[in-house]
Scaffold this motif. Structure first.
Motif, PDB file in Angstrom:
ATOM      1  N   VAL A 185    -141.468 134.722-126.995  1.00 19.27           N
ATOM      2  CA  VAL A 185    -140.729 133.466-127.095  1.00 19.27           C
ATOM      3  C   VAL A 185    -139.245 133.814-127.083  1.00 19.27           C
ATOM      4  CG1 VAL A 185    -140.364 131.353-128.412  1.00 19.27           C
ATOM      5  CG2 VAL A 185    -142.598 132.470-128.472  1.00 19.27           C
ATOM      6  N   VAL A 186    -138.517 133.250-126.094  1.00 21.03           N
ATOM      7  CA  VAL A 186    -137.099 133.528-125.924  1.00 21.03           C
ATOM      8  C   VAL A 186    -136.312 132.277-126.285  1.00 21.03           C
ATOM      9  CG1 VAL A 186    -135.313 134.202-124.274  1.00 21.03           C
ATOM     10  CG2 VAL A 186    -137.631 135.139-124.061  1.00 21.03           C
ATOM     11  N   ALA A 230    -147.090 128.274-130.920  1.00 22.67           N
ATOM     12  CA  ALA A 230    -146.291 129.454-130.592  1.00 22.67           C
ATOM     13  C   ALA A 230    -144.846 129.263-131.046  1.00 22.67           C
ATOM     14  CB  ALA A 230    -146.348 129.733-129.090  1.00 22.67           C
ATOM     15  N   ILE A 231    -144.307 128.060-130.828  1.00 23.76           N
ATOM     16  CA  ILE A 231    -142.924 127.789-131.228  1.00 23.76           C
ATOM     17  C   ILE A 231    -142.788 127.823-132.749  1.00 23.76           C
ATOM     18  CG2 ILE A 231    -141.120 126.020-131.239  1.00 23.76           C
ATOM     19  CD1 ILE A 231    -142.085 125.268-128.399  1.00 23.76           C
ATOM     20  N   GLN A 238    -135.238 121.848-122.976  1.00 22.65           N
ATOM     21  CA  GLN A 238    -136.221 122.201-121.951  1.00 22.65           C
ATOM     22  C   GLN A 238    -137.028 123.407-122.422  1.00 22.65           C
ATOM     23  OE1 GLN A 238    -134.676 123.940-118.279  1.00 22.65           O
ATOM     24  NE2 GLN A 238    -135.959 122.514-117.118  1.00 22.65           N
ATOM     25  N   ILE A 239    -138.303 123.420-122.060  1.00 26.69           N
ATOM     26  CA  ILE A 239    -139.172 124.548-122.391  1.00 26.69           C
ATOM     27  C   ILE A 239    -139.830 124.999-121.094  1.00 26.69           C
ATOM     28  CG2 ILE A 239    -141.163 125.338-123.711  1.00 26.69           C
ATOM     29  CD1 ILE A 239    -140.557 123.041-125.698  1.00 26.69           C
ATOM     30  N   ILE A 293    -142.311 132.297-123.112  1.00 27.75           N
ATOM     31  CA  ILE A 293    -141.881 130.916-123.377  1.00 27.75           C
ATOM     32  C   ILE A 293    -140.380 130.932-123.570  1.00 27.75           C
ATOM     33  CG2 ILE A 293    -142.073 128.950-124.936  1.00 27.75           C
ATOM     34  CD1 ILE A 293    -144.858 130.108-125.730  1.00 27.75           C
ATOM     35  N   GLN A 294    -139.673 130.171-122.737  1.00 30.23           N
ATOM     36  CA  GLN A 294    -138.208 130.089-122.850  1.00 30.23           C
ATOM     37  C   GLN A 294    -137.838 128.714-123.416  1.00 30.23           C
ATOM     38  OE1 GLN A 294    -136.902 130.707-118.827  1.00 30.23           O
ATOM     39  NE2 GLN A 294    -137.378 132.878-118.865  1.00 30.23           N
ATOM     40  N   ILE A 295    -137.150 128.746-124.538  1.00 32.35           N
ATOM     41  CA  ILE A 295    -136.723 127.487-125.178  1.00 32.35           C
ATOM     42  C   ILE A 295    -135.223 127.349-124.906  1.00 32.35           C
ATOM     43  CG2 ILE A 295    -136.508 126.226-127.333  1.00 32.35           C
ATOM     44  CD1 ILE A 295    -138.792 127.975-128.414  1.00 32.35           C
TER      45      ILE A 295
END
Length: 153
Positions: free
Chosen positions: A84-85, A104-105, A118-119, A149-151
């Motif tokens: 997770v980024v 996951a978040i 945006q995810i 996963i890019q947050i």
């Protein structure tokens, strides 16, 4: 007289014995002691040469690389993961079959000051954009082992 300005004995020619007096020997010892004291003073006051600084930096870099490799080996031995980024406390979380995007978040410890703008989930090189409003409305998405996963704020 010798090169050291002290009296000598012997003929001074090639092969002839030349000995210096105690005064000359004492002068040489005092000179070396001055050099030794100067070097010790430099060392104790913290002056570092460029080569020493480079060597220290190289050692620190290598130690950091070894630590990172050890962490990577430890994570690999624990099984599959999801990365997770973004503004999260733990960027690598263990993957399970029940893992969803929302879980996951949460497991990654998202600490953003607002909801994500945006995810993006990257799976096998394919990027899928997820609308964060849909996620907040309960439309959760499963994630797979190895996903990134890019947050984005």
């Amino acid at each position: 007289m010798s090169l050291f300005n002290g009296p000598t004995t012997g003929d001074g020619g090639e092969g002839g014995p030349i000995t210096t007096t105690t005064t000359t020997t004492r002068t040489i010892k005092q000179s070396w002691m001055g050099v030794v004291i100067g070097v010790v003073t430099i060392v104790l006051t913290g002056c570092v040469t460029k080569s020493k600084a480079k060597a220290d930096a190289r050692e620190a870099f290598i130690a950091g690389q070894q630590q990172a490799m050890a962490m990577a080996r430890m994570q690999q031995s624990q099984g599959p993961t999801v990365t997770v980024v973004g503004q999260v406390r733990n960027g690598i979380i263990p993957w399970t079959q029940e893992l969803t995007l929302a879980r996951a978040i949460v497991n990654a410890g998202y600490f953003g000051t607002s909801d994500p703008h945006q995810i993006v989930i990257v799976h096998n090189g394919q990027a899928t954009t997820i609308d964060s409003k849909q996620l907040l409305n309960g439309e959760d998405v499963p994630v797979q082992a190895g996903d990134v996963i890019q947050i984005r704020q």
